[in-house]
Write a protein that holds these residues in place. Structure first.
Motif, mmCIF file in Angstrom:
data_model
loop_
_atom_site.group_PDB
_atom_site.id
_atom_site.type_symbol
_atom_site.label_atom_id
_atom_site.label_comp_id
_atom_site.label_asym_id
_atom_site.label_seq_id
_atom_site.Cartn_x
_atom_site.Cartn_y
_atom_site.Cartn_z
ATOM 1 N N ASP A 256 0.993 -5.998 4.044
ATOM 2 C CA ASP A 256 -0.233 -5.707 4.579
ATOM 3 C C ASP A 256 -0.298 -4.278 4.213
ATOM 4 O O ASP A 256 0.336 -3.372 4.186
ATOM 5 C CB ASP A 256 -0.400 -5.755 6.241
ATOM 6 C CG ASP A 256 -0.696 -7.215 6.637
ATOM 7 O OD1 ASP A 256 -0.560 -8.346 5.738
ATOM 8 O OD2 ASP A 256 -0.770 -7.231 7.985
ATOM 9 N N PRO A 257 -1.547 -4.128 3.604
ATOM 10 C CA PRO A 257 -1.974 -2.885 2.829
ATOM 11 C C PRO A 257 -1.824 -1.528 3.942
ATOM 12 O O PRO A 257 -1.271 -0.510 3.582
ATOM 13 C CB PRO A 257 -3.434 -2.762 2.572
ATOM 14 C CG PRO A 257 -3.639 -4.289 2.144
ATOM 15 C CD PRO A 257 -2.788 -4.942 3.297
ATOM 16 N N VAL A 258 -2.133 -1.775 5.022
ATOM 17 C CA VAL A 258 -1.626 -0.662 6.115
ATOM 18 C C VAL A 258 -0.221 -0.252 6.134
ATOM 19 O O VAL A 258 -0.093 0.742 6.634
ATOM 20 C CB VAL A 258 -2.362 -1.103 7.416
ATOM 21 C CG1 VAL A 258 -4.052 -0.908 7.234
ATOM 22 C CG2 VAL A 258 -1.898 -2.245 8.210
ATOM 23 N N ASP A 259 0.487 -1.234 5.929
ATOM 24 C CA ASP A 259 1.862 -1.122 6.291
ATOM 25 C C ASP A 259 2.630 -0.522 4.703
ATOM 26 O O ASP A 259 3.921 -0.075 5.000
ATOM 27 C CB ASP A 259 2.897 -2.131 6.653
ATOM 28 C CG ASP A 259 2.230 -2.830 7.820
ATOM 29 O OD1 ASP A 259 2.092 -2.050 8.953
ATOM 30 O OD2 ASP A 259 1.532 -3.882 7.986
ATOM 31 N N ALA A 260 2.205 -0.427 4.192
ATOM 32 C CA ALA A 260 2.518 -0.253 2.652
ATOM 33 C C ALA A 260 3.212 1.117 2.536
ATOM 34 O O ALA A 260 4.361 1.549 1.997
ATOM 35 C CB ALA A 260 1.677 -0.566 1.258
#
Length: 537
Positions: free
Chosen positions: A275-279
């Protein structure tokens, strides 16, 4: 475990309401390249692979690989399970006649060689001695059975529609006869829905085949615990030699933050869709590596053109004018992508760079709604599944509220979501489409041809004669320059009809343990093979 704070982009007030700070990694100097948005697409995607010749048998340690996904599979029948979670599993169980190499060229897989006899006749010579997981040898009759079965399966029939019939000559030669020329045919054969099945296994299992699959691939099915995990084990008689990994287990972990924590702690080895927020958390952890590349996919909001209000093109255009796509790039994928300008992904041949997205113009949107008789707005139901798309739905909700459109968000588990949208219950939905064939036909035929409404892929339920004519014309055009131009013209037509709001082009992102060896990032289709993965002793 690395310690850090989870960072969120700016969301609308509604989307921010549930945001929480999470403990995690705090190290700087991560493992995926530089930090600018543009350079995030050019990380170590091509540098992490290790060739077989580099592996020293004495250096191989743990080989039971554990990954995580946000959603469960639908079916292990590749002609039924064409969704991304199912396709990822089936990619390891099955082979096709053809596969696409790193240069986007079709090469033999189960086919030892192939010949294009003429525009409508393709001849394949099969490898001898290929075994199914039940010990039976692959025969030409299995190929004939598989491809002719695909013509009858709702989720496969679009890909198989060009096939008139299949003839066999002995046990190892197959000729596929097309009803019309199909320049994309070899690329279509790479799709999950065109994998080769055991006629005996499918016939004996009947309706339950998708629960106990038999393929020719490097891994065999072991178990599936719905909404918990599935496990594959190595097939030692694989025709191309046994895989390095001895087993692959994928755990179903819906929350992106939980998947990332599991990666940090070593509970899992790889996340195939970060997920982008975890990148950023993965980038900033010295024990992890983030690999990223522009995906052959488009994230979109589809509008059910059969529903009241949405059956008027002016309303659909108004919704496009009411949408600020850049907000999705900034907040949902946190800059790891770009505004989608077309229904076709930017990385796919035939993408039309001249098609421009509708600019956000709230007054124009209100004007069009008034012309259509909705000056007081209208109420719409949005169907979504998953954490990221739920947040995207909240952004849509806030943006459309500015022009008087009230969006009721309905969040479903993946399987229930698929059932609902296949039945056409939705007004709006948010979904993504991955082009697995490297050919533009796969970006439009399933999604917009009137014969494919519903389960086959056209969830906008669009029926437009001109769209159908253009798709059909491109499908048989053998001049590649003319063919690509038809697809470019088609994108102009679809931009006028607005069955979708194309939202953004994202990056395919994989998070893995830094000491995991053998992983190779698939830039072409975003379906990544785990069979070469291992840890050193």
């Amino acid at each position: 475990m690395c310690m850090r704070k989870r960072m969120y982009g700016k969301l609308t007030a509604l989307a921010l309401a549930g945001a929480m700070v999470l403990s995690g990694c705090g190290q700087s100097g991560g493992n995926s390249g530089t930090s600018t948005a543009d350079s995030k697409a050019e990380t170590s995607a091509s540098s992490s692979a290790e060739t077989s010749s580099e592996k020293k048998p004495e250096s191989i340690g743990r080989t039971d690989i554990i990954s995580a996904n946000s959603s469960d599979i639908r079916s292990m029948d590749p002609q039924v399970g064409v969704d991304s979670p199912s396709a990822t599993l089936n990619f390891h169980i099955y082979n096709g006649l053809i596969k696409i190499d790193d240069n986007r060229e079709p090469v033999g897989d189960l086919a030892e060689s192939f010949e294009i006899v003429d525009d409508t006749k393709y001849k394949f010579k099969l490898r001898k001695g290929v075994k199914f997981h039940n010990g039976d040898e692959l025969k030409a009759s299995d190929v004939k059975f598989s491809l002719e079965r695909a013509k009858t399966m709702p989720k496969a029939m679009s890909n198989a529609s060009a096939i008139d019939h299949v003839s066999v000559d002995g046990d190892y030669e197959v000729t596929i006869h097309l009803s019309n020329p199909c320049p994309a045919f070899l690329y279509i054969l790479n799709d999950t829905s065109m994998k080769i099945l055991s006629e005996k296994a499918v016939t004996e299992a009947g309706d339950t085949y998708g629960e106990a699959p038999i393929g020719t691939g490097p891994f065999m099915f072991k178990e599936w615990v719905p909404n918990d995990h599935w496990t594959l084990v190595r097939f030692d008689d694989y025709f191309d030699g046994p895989a390095t990994a001895t087993s692959i287990t994928t755990r179903i972990i819906p929350e992106g933050s939980a998947r990332t924590i599991a990666l940090e702690t070593g509970e899992i080895d790889v996340i195939l869709a970060v997920d982008p927020v975890d990148a950023v958390n993965i980038e900033n952890c010295k024990d992890l590596v983030l690999e990223s590349w522009p995906a052959p996919s488009v994230e979109f909001m589809a509008m059910n053109t059969t529903k009241k209000g949405l059956d008027d093109v002016r309303v659909r255009q108004a919704i496009n004018y009411a949408t600020n796509r850049q907000e999705f790039v900034d907040t949902i994928v946190e800059g790891r992508g770009e505004v989608a300008t077309s229904v076709v992904a930017k990385t796919v041949p035939g993408w039309n760079e001249d098609v421009k997205p509708y600019p956000q113009d709230l007054e124009k949107a209100k004007e069009l709604l008034a012309e259509a008789g909705y000056e007081n707005g209208l109420d719409l139901k949005m169907y979504v599944s998953g954490e990221v798309r739920s947040r995207a739905a909240q952004v849509v909700q806030a943006q459309l509220a500015q022009v008087g459109i009230n969006v009721d968000i309905n969040v479903y588990e993946w399987g229930a979501f698929q059932d609902a949208i296949n039945a056409g219950e939705h007004d709006l939905l948010i979904l993504g489409w991955v082009n697995t064939t490297c050919d533009p036909a796969y970006s439009v035929t399933q999604l917009f041809h009137s014969r494919n409404c519903g389960m086959s892929g056209n969830r906008a339920y669009l029926k437009d004669d001109k769209v159908d004519e253009m798709i059909d014309a491109a499908a048989v055009e053998t001049n590649q320059e003319k063919r690509l131009q038809i697809y470019k013209d088609l994108q102009v037509r679809l931009n006028e009809l607005c069955p979708w709001v194309p939202l953004y082009y994202k990056y395919s992102m994989v998070g893995r343990r830094a000491d995991l060896k053998g992983f190779k990032f698939n830039k072409n289709t975003s379906f990544h093979y785990l069979g070469d993965c291992y840890y050193e002793k």
